[in-house]
Write an enzyme that holds these catalytic residues in place. Sequence first.
Site, PDB file in Angstrom:
ATOM      1  N   ASP A   1      -3.220   2.568  -5.750  1.00 38.98           N
ATOM      2  CA  ASP A   1      -2.137   2.591  -4.763  1.00 38.98           C
ATOM      3  C   ASP A   1      -2.052   1.326  -3.912  1.00 38.98           C
ATOM      4  O   ASP A   1      -1.393   1.308  -2.876  1.00 38.98           O
ATOM      5  CB  ASP A   1      -2.292   3.806  -3.841  1.00 38.98           C
ATOM      6  CG  ASP A   1      -3.622   3.816  -3.099  1.00 38.98           C
ATOM      7  OD1 ASP A   1      -4.474   2.935  -3.360  1.00 38.98           O
ATOM      8  OD2 ASP A   1      -3.828   4.718  -2.264  1.00 38.98           O
ATOM      9  N   GLU A   2      -2.685   0.248  -4.368  1.00 41.96           N
ATOM     10  CA  GLU A   2      -2.760  -0.962  -3.552  1.00 41.96           C
ATOM     11  C   GLU A   2      -2.567  -2.202  -4.421  1.00 41.96           C
ATOM     12  O   GLU A   2      -3.180  -2.334  -5.479  1.00 41.96           O
ATOM     13  CB  GLU A   2      -4.128  -1.010  -2.856  1.00 41.96           C
ATOM     14  CG  GLU A   2      -4.280  -2.068  -1.801  1.00 41.96           C
ATOM     15  CD  GLU A   2      -5.638  -1.971  -1.114  1.00 41.96           C
ATOM     16  OE1 GLU A   2      -5.867  -2.763  -0.184  1.00 41.96           O
ATOM     17  OE2 GLU A   2      -6.472  -1.131  -1.520  1.00 41.96           O
TER      18      GLU A   2
ATOM     19  N   ASP B   1       0.850  -1.187   0.000  1.00 42.22           N
ATOM     20  CA  ASP B   1       0.000   0.000   0.000  1.00 42.22           C
ATOM     21  C   ASP B   1       0.887   1.239   0.000  1.00 42.22           C
ATOM     22  O   ASP B   1       1.712   1.421   0.899  1.00 42.22           O
ATOM     23  CB  ASP B   1      -0.908   0.010   1.236  1.00 42.22           C
ATOM     24  CG  ASP B   1      -2.068   0.990   1.095  1.00 42.22           C
ATOM     25  OD1 ASP B   1      -1.978   1.885   0.237  1.00 42.22           O
ATOM     26  OD2 ASP B   1      -3.051   0.854   1.848  1.00 42.22           O
TER      27      ASP B   1
END
Length: 407
Positions: free
Chosen positions: A104-105, A10
Amino acid sequence: MSNKTIIHFDLDAFFVSCERRLDSSLNNRPVIIGGTGSRGVVAAASYEARRYGVHSAMNMSLAKQLCPKAFVIRGNGGLYSKMSKEVTDILLEELPIVEKASVDEFYGDLTGMDKFFGCYKFSKELRAKIIHETGLPISFGLSINKTVSKVATGEAKPNNQMNVAQGYEKRFLAPLSIKKIPMVGDKTFKQFSLLGIREVGLVQQMPIERMISVFGKNGRIIWERCNGIDDSPIRPFYERKSISSERTYGKDTFDQDIIYTTLSAMAENLSFQLRRGNKLTSVVTVKIRYSDFQTYSKQLKIKHTSADHILIPTVIELFKKLYDRRVLVRLIGVRFSGLTEGHYQIDMFENTNKTVNLYKAMDLIRNKYGDHLVRRANTLGEGSRTIGNQGNPFDGRPPILLAHRHR
């Protein structure tokens, strides 16, 4: 017990980190990103701003009141997608299987890599490589499944790492708030609170039958996740370049109302598909095939978006510029390309809180009952037939109509 090894990455305060990479003077200062107008919405906030109570989806005016010294930045969805791709490319190069859960993960499957070198050692080196090559802070959690790894990442943040050794999943989860378990939102947390349950450990002690009686089928999933059980697979990431829709009329037509209805219905449906897939488009193309089979197309590059109140007018304007032969139209098509990964939050840079909430409500109904249950009024009519779902798209329910105005 599973022998898998799953990593969850993350990127920390991702939008803020991207801005800081461009401007180091923002380091260690409160930063808020989102719509800068009085009705704008917060898309992201730095940890420094969060200490004042600022969070995503908050009205920007309130955020400024809570943190008056914050640097407020409008945000750039294209920039964030580009920097996300830098991280994605590194992970695809280093890991056998990668799932891109959002901009973003990420999840990765490291199963079997312990035969060659320690998975935790490898993960630390991979994290260091990402930080070194992109300049973006990133955290990870490592465990036997996606749920435990995701929770571990949350506990490791900011900019750190955590390994939950096999067999310690329940012990790791037990003291944590039930709210940290994926799929336990505010509403479900309130239900747990009414039962006097706030920690994961208490759920671990409950009979699964009790969980099912209170929460239905989701009760089993929550109970399993609280006990460190999750067999959901890693879904490999494949970059889709475009999505499109075409309509061949049964009878060639001059009727502008029919054509505009068709184009609007196509654009609306494709916009929803973008949001459902966490995608944004930056290129819109309209295609016309006349009755003499001559085919023409016109495209326009736009700011990254998945909002149909932006895309529908764009499609209509492109058609108006393209249609100049005054010949019967046989086929029309719409294509969205230049796709990038992106949370719907990226659209918050331009949308008001009211608009964002409207899209969330519309998409929730569509996901639950079908793509066509909620539709703009100008997408109804003869020209919209066969767009999107086939058969009986309403499943016996009348569509909810939304007025549409071009601005």
